[in-house]
Design an enzyme around this catalytic site. Structure first.
Site, PDB file in Angstrom:
ATOM      1  N   LYS A 106       0.855  -1.190   0.000  1.00 15.15           N
ATOM      2  CA  LYS A 106       0.000   0.000   0.000  1.00 15.15           C
ATOM      3  C   LYS A 106       0.878   1.223   0.000  1.00 15.15           C
ATOM      4  O   LYS A 106       2.010   1.186   0.482  1.00 15.15           O
ATOM      5  CB  LYS A 106      -0.870   0.014   1.267  1.00 15.15           C
ATOM      6  CG  LYS A 106      -2.101   0.872   1.131  1.00 15.15           C
ATOM      7  CD  LYS A 106      -3.162   0.101   0.380  1.00 15.15           C
ATOM      8  CE  LYS A 106      -4.494   0.779   0.382  1.00 15.15           C
ATOM      9  NZ  LYS A 106      -5.538  -0.180   0.006  1.00 15.15           N
ATOM     10  N   GLY A 220     -17.950   8.199  -1.588  1.00 12.59           N
ATOM     11  CA  GLY A 220     -16.909   8.315  -2.617  1.00 12.59           C
ATOM     12  C   GLY A 220     -17.151   7.231  -3.646  1.00 12.59           C
ATOM     13  O   GLY A 220     -18.287   6.766  -3.819  1.00 12.59           O
ATOM     14  N   GLY A 223     -18.645   3.926  -1.861  1.00 13.37           N
ATOM     15  CA  GLY A 223     -19.977   4.150  -1.285  1.00 13.37           C
ATOM     16  C   GLY A 223     -21.024   4.381  -2.356  1.00 13.37           C
ATOM     17  O   GLY A 223     -22.111   3.786  -2.334  1.00 13.37           O
ATOM     18  N   TYR A 224     -20.686   5.239  -3.319  1.00 13.60           N
ATOM     19  CA  TYR A 224     -21.675   5.564  -4.356  1.00 13.60           C
ATOM     20  C   TYR A 224     -22.058   4.336  -5.177  1.00 13.60           C
ATOM     21  O   TYR A 224     -23.239   4.024  -5.324  1.00 13.60           O
ATOM     22  CB  TYR A 224     -21.173   6.689  -5.275  1.00 13.60           C
ATOM     23  CG  TYR A 224     -22.001   6.779  -6.532  1.00 13.60           C
ATOM     24  CD1 TYR A 224     -23.378   7.041  -6.442  1.00 13.60           C
ATOM     25  CD2 TYR A 224     -21.454   6.530  -7.794  1.00 13.60           C
ATOM     26  CE1 TYR A 224     -24.175   7.075  -7.584  1.00 13.60           C
ATOM     27  CE2 TYR A 224     -22.245   6.558  -8.931  1.00 13.60           C
ATOM     28  CZ  TYR A 224     -23.606   6.823  -8.820  1.00 13.60           C
ATOM     29  OH  TYR A 224     -24.396   6.822  -9.942  1.00 13.60           O
TER      30      TYR A 224
HETATM   31  N1  GLU Z   1      -7.223   0.229  -3.240  1.00 11.88           N
HETATM   32  C1  GLU Z   1      -8.003  -0.927  -3.516  1.00 11.88           C
HETATM   33  C2  GLU Z   1      -8.035  -1.848  -2.315  1.00 11.88           C
HETATM   34  O1  GLU Z   1      -7.862  -1.435  -1.203  1.00 11.88           O
HETATM   35  C3  GLU Z   1      -7.592  -1.632  -4.812  1.00 11.88           C
HETATM   36  C4  GLU Z   1      -6.156  -2.044  -4.900  1.00 11.88           C
HETATM   37  C5  GLU Z   1      -5.726  -2.512  -6.281  1.00 11.88           C
HETATM   38  O2  GLU Z   1      -6.524  -2.493  -7.200  1.00 11.88           O
HETATM   39  O3  GLU Z   1      -4.547  -2.853  -6.391  1.00 11.88           O
HETATM   40  O4  GLU Z   1      -8.321  -3.013  -2.424  1.00 11.88           O
END
Ligand code: GLU
Length: 424
Positions: A106, A220, A223-224
């Site tokens: 992340k 966002g 949610g939407y």
């Molecule tokens: N940010 C999204 C998640 O928390 C997608 C991550 C991605 O597509 O790599 O799962």
């Protein structure tokens, strides 16, 4: 007031539970808890007044036993290293549970993106990605959107990567605009997945989702689209909120109308919407007497203080880490079913995988094919988790939450891969 707990500590507490279910040793637990690499970068931006401002960003690569690291990047003034570490760990479990050939990572930048103009946003995005370029790649680490980032952000990331490496690797980021190798399904895929899972859980609990009342926290992207797809499936979305507060209507909202209205308002918030019975605070939304609650904003909003007041029977986690472990214990005792984030919101990364495969093959896929693959994968995952929960952990009325089942399946796969590689 919503208290902010330490997300990494919370994620480790969840892993403790999983370790005891799987009978892992202390060394194995430590090996699973510790991220493989933490990159911190300083990101310069020439602001509109001509002065240079520096922002701090991170990329945390938690575990690569199953494949290249994968996970989004968020922009938020609240982001810190602990949060990014927790989110990276959750990505490892999410990707494993979905059966994807990915590890977990992340990223985040500590910035309020709403205070930046387009030019400043472009610079922060390109300079952040340029700074982490030595650590990312189509077979190394593949970033994607998360809170407050979108296809435009991904286009800037891609350009920074190409500029710095001289290579055109479309698959180095996912969630891209359609013009740059993205899929038009990616934008709504997390919401479609949350709605698919909510429907599967509602079928188990009540035989269907038709007429069931829903409260959605966060309006966002997740949610939407969750609200939209749930309304399409016949559920009644009676409450919606965002950062400023929420709205309630016993008759149910048409999420598309609400969205259209607030988009027209520019930086409009849902509390500006006219057709409401009453306006509510965020905390009231979380404790409404509804069938289904979908937290779709940030982590740790369902705190131990709020746990006893929750009246929903089913919680479907659109956000990552919205329920604190202490609150979860209280809710499990009350017989509330919590479909965990790593299952419920995995639609985004599953669609990312379809996009990545497509980019690498230089191929194409139709919207219907991509959607069908997503729904199939998520339904299979849901059934596997439900079965493990019922057969191995006592299911509803037992001592364990559905998260325990989901994490057990996910962590077990990572452990087996690490053992095969001689890492534990
Ligand atoms: N940010 C999204 C998640 O928390 C997608 C991550 C991605 O597509 O790599 O799962």
């Amino acid at each position: 007031m919503i208290s902010r707990l330490d997300p990494y500590e919370e994620a480790k507490k969840q892993l403790r539970v999983t370790s005891s279910i799987l009978g892992l040793s202390e060394e194995e637990y430590e090996a699973l808890a510790t991220p493989e690499r933490i990159v911190q970068v300083k990101v310069p931006v020439i602001m509109r007044d001509g002065k240079v401002k520096h922002f701090v960003g991170w990329r945390v690569q938690h575990n690569s036993a199953l494949g290249p690291y994968k996970g989004g990047v968020r922009y938020s003034s609240e982001t810190n290293l602990s949060e990014v570490m927790a989110l990276a760990m959750w990505m490892t479990w999410k990707n494993s549970l979905a059966g994807l050939p990915y590890g977990g990572a992340k990223g985040g930048i500590q910035v309020d993106p709403f205070k930046l103009n387009q030019l400043e946003l472009m610079q922060i995005s390109k300079n952040y990605f340029s700074a982490i370029t030595p650590f990312v790649g189509v077979d190394l680490d593949i970033p994607a959107p998360d809170v407050n980032t979108n296809p435009q952000t991904m286009a800037w990331f891609l350009e920074a990567y190409e500029e710095r490496t001289g290579r055109m690797e479309l698959g180095v980021v996912t969630g891209k605009p359609v013009e740059l190798g993205g899929l038009n399904t990616r934008i709504y895929s997390t919401g479609l997945g949350v709605a698919t899972i909510a429907e599967a859980a509602a079928k188990k609990l009540w035989g269907g989702i038709e007429g069931r009342t829903v409260a959605i926290q966060g309006f966002g992207n997740v949610g939407y689209y969750t609200a939209k797809f749930l309304a399409e499936r016949g559920a009644k979305v009676v409450a919606i909120s965002d950062i400023k507060g929420g709205i309630y209507s016993s008759k149910g909202f048409d999420p598309e109308k609400v969205k259209e209205f607030i988009t027209k308002q520019g930086s409009g918030f849902v509390i500006d919407y006219q057709n409401v019975e009453r306006r509510i605070a965020n905390e009231e939304l979380l404790t409404l007497d509804v069938d289904i609650l979908v937290p779709a904003a940030v982590e740790n909003v369902i705190t131990p203080e709020l746990g006893p007041k929750i009246r929903a029977k089913l919680i479907v986690e659109g956000a990552n880490g919205p329920t604190s472990p202490e609150a979860e214990e209280i809710l499990v005792k009350k017989g509330v079913v919590i479909v965990p984030d790593i299952l419920a919101n995995s639609g985004g990364v599953i669609m990312s995988h379809i996009e990545w495969v497509n980019n690498r093959m230089g191929g194409w896929i139709t919207e219907d094919e991509a959607k069908a693959k997503l729904i199939q994968k998520m339904t299979d995952s849901f059934n596997a988790v439900w079965e493990f929960w019922e057969k191995r952990l006592g299911g509803l009325g037992g001592a364990y939450s559905m998260r325990a089942a989901a994490q057990a399946i996910a962590v077990d796969r990572v452990v087996r891969a690490m053992k095969l590689k001689g890492l534990i």
